[in-house]
Design an enzyme around this catalytic site. Structure first.
Site, PDB file in Angstrom:
ATOM      1  NE  ARG A   1      -3.915   0.480   1.843  1.00 32.47           N
ATOM      2  CZ  ARG A   1      -5.138   0.450   2.369  1.00 32.47           C
ATOM      3  NH1 ARG A   1      -5.386   1.090   3.491  1.00 32.47           N
ATOM      4  NH2 ARG A   1      -6.099  -0.216   1.787  1.00 32.47           N
TER       5      ARG A   1
ATOM      6  CG  HIS B   1      -8.342  -0.048  -3.052  1.00 37.87           C
ATOM      7  ND1 HIS B   1      -7.546  -1.142  -2.744  1.00 37.87           N
ATOM      8  CD2 HIS B   1      -8.998   0.267  -1.889  1.00 37.87           C
ATOM      9  CE1 HIS B   1      -7.715  -1.458  -1.475  1.00 37.87           C
ATOM     10  NE2 HIS B   1      -8.579  -0.626  -0.936  1.00 37.87           N
TER      11      HIS B   1
ATOM     12  CD  GLN C   1     -13.012  -1.972  -1.255  1.00 36.35           C
ATOM     13  OE1 GLN C   1     -12.220  -1.901  -0.323  1.00 36.35           O
ATOM     14  NE2 GLN C   1     -14.217  -2.507  -1.106  1.00 36.35           N
TER      15      GLN C   1
ATOM     16  CG  ASP D   1     -13.755   6.050  -0.915  1.00 36.24           C
ATOM     17  OD1 ASP D   1     -13.642   5.873   0.313  1.00 36.24           O
ATOM     18  OD2 ASP D   1     -12.773   6.042  -1.695  1.00 36.24           O
TER      19      ASP D   1
ATOM     20  CB  CYS E   1     -14.118   0.969  -0.250  1.00 34.83           C
ATOM     21  SG  CYS E   1     -13.761   2.720  -0.051  1.00 34.83           S
TER      22      CYS E   1
ATOM     23  NE  ARG F   1     -10.374  -5.463  -0.025  1.00 34.97           N
ATOM     24  CZ  ARG F   1      -9.603  -4.492   0.467  1.00 34.97           C
ATOM     25  NH1 ARG F   1     -10.158  -3.473   1.084  1.00 34.97           N
ATOM     26  NH2 ARG F   1      -8.283  -4.507   0.296  1.00 34.97           N
TER      27      ARG F   1
END
Ligand code: CP
Ligand code: NVA
Length: 305
Positions: free
Chosen positions: A101, A128, A131, A222, A261, A289
Site C-alpha cells: 500500500r 485499489h 477492493q 467513499d 469500501c 476482501r
C-alpha cells in the site's frame, strides 16, 4: 515471466470473470485451497493506515497455508533508508511475494521491476484493485449475475472509483461517476475505460449532476478526503454535502443497495442509518476482501509456479 496484480487494466472479461469464480470457490470450499501458499512468505508493506486490507491479507494468507510479514513504514523506520527498488530486491531474497500500500503508483512499478516475485497493489494514489474484485464478487452474489447492472459512484473521483470503472468497463457493468466539478476521475483513466467498454458494451459515464445516478441498481460512496490528502474537511464540506449518499438519494435514484469500501464517515459521505439498513452491502464487501485477495494470490502463485 512472473506476474503482478497492479491494476487489472490489461485483463480480459473472461479471465476477470474466472477470477471472480475462483473467489466464489475459495469462499465456499476453502479446504481445497489450504496449501496454495504452503511454505511461502509474503511481505506486506504499508505506507498508509489500514484495517480491512491488512487484516484480510494476514488472515487470508494464513488460510492459504502461508505466512505474512507486516512491514510498517508509516513510522519512518524503513521509508527513506534506501531506495524503493532496493527494498523490493532485498525482500525478494527471502519472501515469495510483496503486498504493498503506497502513496505513489510509481513505487509499485519500481517494486515490480526490482523484485522477481509477484507484487500486489493494496491501494495506491490511482487504483485499489483488491477492493474492486471484492465489490464485483459482492454484486454478483447480491444480484445473481453481473448482467444489466448499473453502479453509480457518488463523491470524490479517486483510486476506488478508477478501479470500479476499469472492472465495470471490462466486465460489462455500467458505471456512472457522479462527482462535484473539479473532483472528477482522472480523465486518462476515464478515456481508457470508455475504450475498454467498447468490447463489453458497458456504459461508462460521468456527471456532476446527481440525477445521472437515476436508474442505478447500487449507489457507491467513499470518503471525500483520501488518505494523504491534508485538505481541511471544512474547506470541501459545502461542495460535497449535496453528494452525501442517504435515504433521499436512494429514493431519488431508485437504487436498491448501497456500497462503501470503508472506512466510512457516518453522516458525512453516507448516512449512518443507511449503513445500518437492509440496503447496506458494506460488511459483505468487507468479508469478500479476503476471498477476492485469496483468488488473486491463488491465480498469481499458480501461474508463477
Ligand atoms: N477498504 C479498505 O481498503 O480499507 P482499509 O483502508 O482499512 O484497508
Ligand atoms: N479513497 C480512499 C480509500 C480507502 C480504502 C483512500 O485512498 O483513502
Amino acid at each position: 515471466m512472473k506476474k503482478d496484480l497492479l491494476t487489472f487494466k490489461d485483463w480480459n472479461a473472461e479471465d476477470l470473470a474466472g477470477l471472480i469464480g475462483l473467489a466464489e470457490s475459495i469462499k465456499t470450499t476453502p479446504a481445497k485451497y489450504a496449501d496454495v501458499l504452503k511454505g511461502k512468505s509474503i511481505a506486506a508493506i504499508f505506507e498508509k493506515p489500514s484495517l480491512r486490507t491488512r487484516v484480510s491479507f494476514d488472515v487470508g494468507i494464513n488460510k492459504l497455508g502461508g505466512h505474512m510479514v507486516y512491514l510498517d513504514v508509516q513510522s519512518g523506520k524503513l521509508a527513506g533508508r534506501e531506495d524503493a527498488k532496493d527494498t523490493a530486491a532485498n525482500l525478494a531474497c527471502w519472501t515469495d511475494g510483496i503486498v504493498a500500500r503506497v502513496f505513489s503508483h510509481q513505487t509499485l512499478v519500481e517494486f515490480s521491476e526490482a523484485a522477481d516475485i509477484p507484487v500486489i497493489n493494496a491501494l495506491c494514489d490511482l487504483y485499489h484493485p483488491c477492493q474492486a474484485i471484492a465489490d464485483f464478487l459482492t454484486l454478483k452474489e447480491t444480484f445473481g449475475s453481473l448482467d444489466n447492472l448499473t453502479l453509480a459512484y457518488v463523491g470524490d473521483g479517486n483510486n476506488v472509483t478508477h478501479s470500479l470503472m476499469i472492472m465495470g468497463a471490462i466486465l460489462g457493468v455500467n458505471v456512472v461517476s457522479v462527482t462535484p466539478e473539479g473532483y472528477e476521475v482522472d480523465q486518462s483513466i476515464f478515456s481508457l475505460c470508455t475504450t475498454l467498454a467498447k468490447a463489453s458494451g458497458a456504459k461508462i459515464t460521468q456527471s456532476s449532476d446527481i440525477s445521472a445516478a437515476k436508474g442505478a441498481n447500487v449507489l457507491y460512496a467513499d470518503t471525500w478526503l483520501s488518505m494523504g490528502d491534508e485538505t481541511p474537511l471544512e474547506k470541501i464540506k459545502a461542495i460535497f454535502d449535496p453528494y452525501k449518499v442517504d435515504e433521499a438519494m436512494m429514493k431519488l435514484t431508485g437504487a436498491t443497495h448501497v456500497m462503501h469500501c470503508q472506512p466510512a464517515h457516518r453522516d458525512l459521505e453516507i448516512s449512518g442509518t443507511l449503513i445500518d439498513s437492509e440496503a447496506s452491502l458494506l460488511m459483505q464487501q468487507a468479508e469478500n476482501r479476503m476471498h477476492g485477495q485469496n483468488a488473486i494470490l491463488t491465480h498469481l502463485f499458480e501461474s508463477n509456479s
